[in-house]
Design an enzyme around this catalytic site. Structure first.
Site, short mmCIF file in Angstrom:
data_model
loop_
_atom_site.label_atom_id
_atom_site.label_comp_id
_atom_site.label_asym_id
_atom_site.label_seq_id
_atom_site.Cartn_x
_atom_site.Cartn_y
_atom_site.Cartn_z
N ARG A 180 0.86 -1.18 0.00
CA ARG A 180 0.00 0.00 0.00
C ARG A 180 0.89 1.23 0.00
O ARG A 180 1.94 1.25 0.64
CB ARG A 180 -0.92 0.01 1.22
CG ARG A 180 -1.90 -1.17 1.26
CD ARG A 180 -2.80 -1.07 2.49
NE ARG A 180 -3.80 -2.15 2.51
CZ ARG A 180 -3.63 -3.32 3.11
NH1 ARG A 180 -2.50 -3.57 3.76
NH2 ARG A 180 -4.57 -4.24 3.07
N LYS A 219 -3.62 -0.86 7.82
CA LYS A 219 -5.05 -0.82 7.54
C LYS A 219 -5.80 -1.93 8.24
O LYS A 219 -6.93 -1.73 8.72
CB LYS A 219 -5.26 -0.90 6.02
CG LYS A 219 -6.71 -0.75 5.60
CD LYS A 219 -6.84 -0.75 4.09
CE LYS A 219 -8.29 -0.60 3.66
NZ LYS A 219 -8.42 -0.62 2.18
N HIS A 299 -2.16 2.39 -6.38
CA HIS A 299 -3.06 1.28 -6.06
C HIS A 299 -3.23 0.33 -7.25
O HIS A 299 -3.43 -0.88 -7.07
CB HIS A 299 -4.42 1.80 -5.61
CG HIS A 299 -5.13 0.86 -4.69
ND1 HIS A 299 -4.75 0.65 -3.39
CD2 HIS A 299 -6.20 0.05 -4.89
CE1 HIS A 299 -5.55 -0.23 -2.83
NE2 HIS A 299 -6.43 -0.62 -3.71
N ARG A 302 -0.58 -2.10 -7.01
CA ARG A 302 -0.93 -3.14 -6.04
C ARG A 302 -1.84 -4.18 -6.67
O ARG A 302 -1.64 -5.39 -6.51
CB ARG A 302 -1.60 -2.48 -4.84
CG ARG A 302 -2.03 -3.42 -3.72
CD ARG A 302 -2.40 -2.59 -2.48
NE ARG A 302 -3.20 -3.37 -1.53
CZ ARG A 302 -2.71 -4.22 -0.65
NH1 ARG A 302 -1.40 -4.44 -0.60
NH2 ARG A 302 -3.49 -4.86 0.20
N HIS A 325 -4.08 -8.82 3.38
CA HIS A 325 -5.54 -8.84 3.40
C HIS A 325 -6.03 -9.60 4.62
O HIS A 325 -5.53 -10.68 4.92
CB HIS A 325 -6.10 -9.50 2.14
CG HIS A 325 -5.90 -8.70 0.90
ND1 HIS A 325 -5.81 -9.27 -0.35
CD2 HIS A 325 -5.76 -7.37 0.71
CE1 HIS A 325 -5.64 -8.32 -1.25
NE2 HIS A 325 -5.60 -7.17 -0.62
N TYR A 335 -8.89 -8.11 -6.19
CA TYR A 335 -7.64 -7.67 -6.80
C TYR A 335 -7.17 -8.50 -7.98
O TYR A 335 -6.25 -8.12 -8.67
CB TYR A 335 -6.53 -7.64 -5.75
CG TYR A 335 -6.69 -6.52 -4.77
CD1 TYR A 335 -6.25 -5.24 -5.06
CD2 TYR A 335 -7.33 -6.72 -3.55
CE1 TYR A 335 -6.41 -4.20 -4.18
CE2 TYR A 335 -7.50 -5.68 -2.65
CZ TYR A 335 -7.03 -4.42 -2.97
OH TYR A 335 -7.20 -3.40 -2.08
#
Length: 376
Positions: A180, A219, A299, A302, A325, A335
């Site tokens: 991230r 996160k 992103h 990512r 995750h 993703y």
């Protein structure tokens, strides 16, 4: 209505509002009647009309429009009152112009807060305990991963460009680690172990709306991880560390210092800076080449890393750990973008593996001789 049935969008709204609904006179539309005594409404607009989704809102007593009821009800609900929570979110999108993703984040903060009130018997029902898709129009844009060809092209362009070559290592690392961007900006010298080829990720650097720099936890709990890196990524970090110009004063943020990246004013690099640089890089590329490059952000890098690892056959649980995750479904469904060509290539690879395996087994087979049989 589609083929005599409610389409998915209409079904979500009817089920979510739980108020009286009927078919229109033409039989191709649906009327929903609800009380909204505290509706915020701009009187300069005659009505809220979203032509893309065929959705119109007529506040009673405000517009000159009128509705003819048919009595052809499609549910048994009484005329219900639209909650303040729903009206608040509708206002954010329709009046304030907030995006679906932004409102999703806002609702994500409010819902657990109100749930605590429910758990403590302060409220009977959580006013934000509803599906957002049934109230708002999802106008968010899916962020696609770039292809391997596009990835090679943008890396070569950045590497060779006299202006953006100084960002080559940054772009390479983001495309080959899936970090991230806030995790990346928060990296310090202590977080990089080049000898063991490990990057420690246990925090992220953020800048608030009032321009304060703060350190936050990752996160998710799963975001705190030790990230193994390949030799080429380690070389990129080595180059960044060697080129790092120490600021006149090493500014500490919440106990963290020795950050890898600073701007020309000795201020810490944050996500917004990286987004601007990516926009300028892609813009310059598209000014030069006829075949345009899609929008690439940190992103998207990512997404691309996760997609590439999934296509290479990496174990899903391993990929979940690398991405940080908390839920495996995020890794699998959000993703990764697997299409027909990917499936075709995978079947081709499996077929080649099967043939190779059969060839090896054939070579290992020993021919039977008469000595192997015993006469009884």
């Amino acid at each position: 209505m589609e083929d005599g049935k409610l389409n998915d969008f209409a079904t979500e709204i009817v089920e979510e509002l739980k108020t009286y609904a009927e078919l229109s006179i033409s039989g191709t539309g649906v009327h929903l009647l609800a009380r909204a005594p505290r509706l915020f409404y701009d009187r300069e607009r005659y009505y809220i009309n979203n032509r893309k989704y065929g959705l119109e809102i007529y506040p009673a007593g405000v517009t000159t429009k009128f509705i003819v009821t048919t009595g052809n009800a499609i549910n048994d609900f009484d005329i219900n009152e639209c909650t303040d929570a729903k009206l608040f979110l509708i206002k954010l999108q329709q009046e304030d112009g907030k995006s679906y993703s932004s409102i999703h984040t806002i609702r994500g903060v409010l819902r657990p807060a109100f749930q605590m009130a429910v758990d403590d018997d302060i409220l009977v029902k959580n006013p934000f305990g509803f599906q957002l898709a049934g109230v708002l129009v999802n106008d968010s844009v899916t962020r696609e991963a770039i292809t391997k060809v596009q990835m090679r092209k943008i890396l070569k362009f950045v590497h060779d460009d006299v202006v953006y070559c100084k960002y080559y290592e940054v772009v390479y690392i983001l495309l080959h680690t899936g970090m991230r961007i806030s995790e990346f900006c928060g990296l310090t010298l202590k977080d990089i172990d080049l000898e063991k080829r490990i990057v420690n990720i246990d925090h992220q650097l953020q800048r608030t709306s009032d321009m304060r720099y703060i350190i936050e936890t990752t996160k998710t709990d799963a975001g705190t991880r030790k990230l193994p890196i390949t030799e080429d990524v380690a070389q990129m970090f080595q180059a960044i560390i060697e080129d790092r110009k120490s600021p006149k004063v090493e500014k500490a943020i919440d106990g963290y210092s020795g950050f890898l990246f600073y701007d020309e004013n000795d201020m810490h690099l944050v996500a917004m800076h990286c987004h601007h640089r990516f926009n300028h890089m892609v813009g310059r590329y598209n000014d030069i080449y006829r075949v345009q490059m899609p929008n690439i952000t940190p992103h998207v890098c990512r997404h691309t890393y996760c997609s590439n690892m999934a296509k290479s056959g990496m174990n899903p649980k391993t990929l979940q750990y690398l991405m940080g995750h908390s839920d495996i479904s995020v890794t699998m469904n959000v993703y990764t973008y697997i299409g027909f060509d990917d499936a075709k290539e995978e079947l081709k690879r499996m077929e080649e593996f099967r043939k190779a395996q059969a060839e090896i087994e054939k070579k290992n087979e020993k021919p039977m001789s008469q000595k192997m049989f015993k006469v009884v």
